[in-house]
Motif scaffolding. Structure first.
Motif, short mmCIF file in Angstrom:
data_model
loop_
_atom_site.label_atom_id
_atom_site.label_comp_id
_atom_site.label_asym_id
_atom_site.label_seq_id
_atom_site.Cartn_x
_atom_site.Cartn_y
_atom_site.Cartn_z
N ILE A 40 36.27 50.18 41.17
CA ILE A 40 34.86 49.82 42.17
C ILE A 40 35.27 49.83 43.57
CG2 ILE A 40 33.91 48.68 43.13
CD1 ILE A 40 33.51 46.87 40.57
N LYS A 41 34.64 50.69 44.49
CA LYS A 41 34.99 50.44 46.32
C LYS A 41 33.78 49.60 46.95
CE LYS A 41 38.25 54.81 45.81
NZ LYS A 41 38.41 55.52 47.10
N VAL A 42 34.42 48.74 47.45
CA VAL A 42 33.60 48.55 48.24
C VAL A 42 34.52 48.64 49.48
CG1 VAL A 42 33.10 46.44 49.43
CG2 VAL A 42 33.65 45.87 47.16
N ASN A 43 33.00 49.61 50.80
CA ASN A 43 33.29 49.94 52.13
C ASN A 43 34.20 51.53 52.20
OD1 ASN A 43 30.25 48.62 52.73
ND2 ASN A 43 32.03 47.23 53.85
N GLY A 44 34.56 52.20 50.59
CA GLY A 44 35.22 52.92 50.61
C GLY A 44 36.98 52.46 50.60
N GLU A 45 36.98 50.93 50.34
CA GLU A 45 37.95 50.40 49.51
C GLU A 45 38.45 49.61 48.28
OE1 GLU A 45 40.94 49.96 51.69
OE2 GLU A 45 39.79 51.31 52.92
N ASN A 46 39.77 49.93 47.48
CA ASN A 46 39.15 49.57 46.22
C ASN A 46 39.57 48.42 46.23
OD1 ASN A 46 39.85 51.84 45.37
ND2 ASN A 46 41.84 51.91 45.48
N GLU A 47 38.93 47.79 45.21
CA GLU A 47 38.21 46.01 45.41
C GLU A 47 37.98 45.42 43.27
OE1 GLU A 47 38.87 42.31 45.96
OE2 GLU A 47 37.92 43.56 47.62
N ASN A 48 39.24 44.37 43.93
CA ASN A 48 38.50 44.23 41.94
C ASN A 48 38.94 42.39 41.93
OD1 ASN A 48 41.54 43.37 42.54
ND2 ASN A 48 42.25 44.70 40.80
N ARG A 49 38.84 42.23 43.19
CA ARG A 49 38.07 40.67 43.09
C ARG A 49 36.72 39.73 42.84
NH1 ARG A 49 40.37 39.58 48.98
NH2 ARG A 49 39.22 41.15 49.88
N ARG A 50 36.33 39.47 41.79
CA ARG A 50 35.17 39.27 41.74
C ARG A 50 34.37 38.33 42.65
NH1 ARG A 50 36.25 35.62 36.34
NH2 ARG A 50 36.80 34.00 37.60
#
Length: 75
Positions: A40-50
């Motif tokens: 998952i990317k949030v604003n182009g950055e990888n993210e894995n924190r729910r």
């Protein structure tokens, strides 16, 4: 690429709640294992924190599920 809008009425939504609201997962309990397996990317950055806070205008790309944008609406 067209993004689907996900409406919120609060200042922010946590990523785990967002996935449920967007119909990607069925329950909040599925968020942690889902984030461990699906990029998952949030604003182009990888993210894995729910617990990652998403605000109005944030873009969320979920591999295999599409692209979304958070839209804050009046209550």
């Amino acid at each position: 690429m067209e993004r689907s809008s996900v409406a919120i009425t609060t200042e922010y939504i946590q990523l785990g709640q967002f996935l449920k609201l967007a119909g990607i997962i069925d329950t909040g309990g599925q968020a942690k294992p889902f984030l461990a397996e699906v990029p998952i990317k949030v604003n182009g950055e990888n993210e894995n924190r729910r617990g990652k806070k998403l605000y109005n205008g944030d873009s969320v790309d979920v591999e295999g599920f599409g692209s979304f944008v958070v839209v804050r609406t009046a209550e």
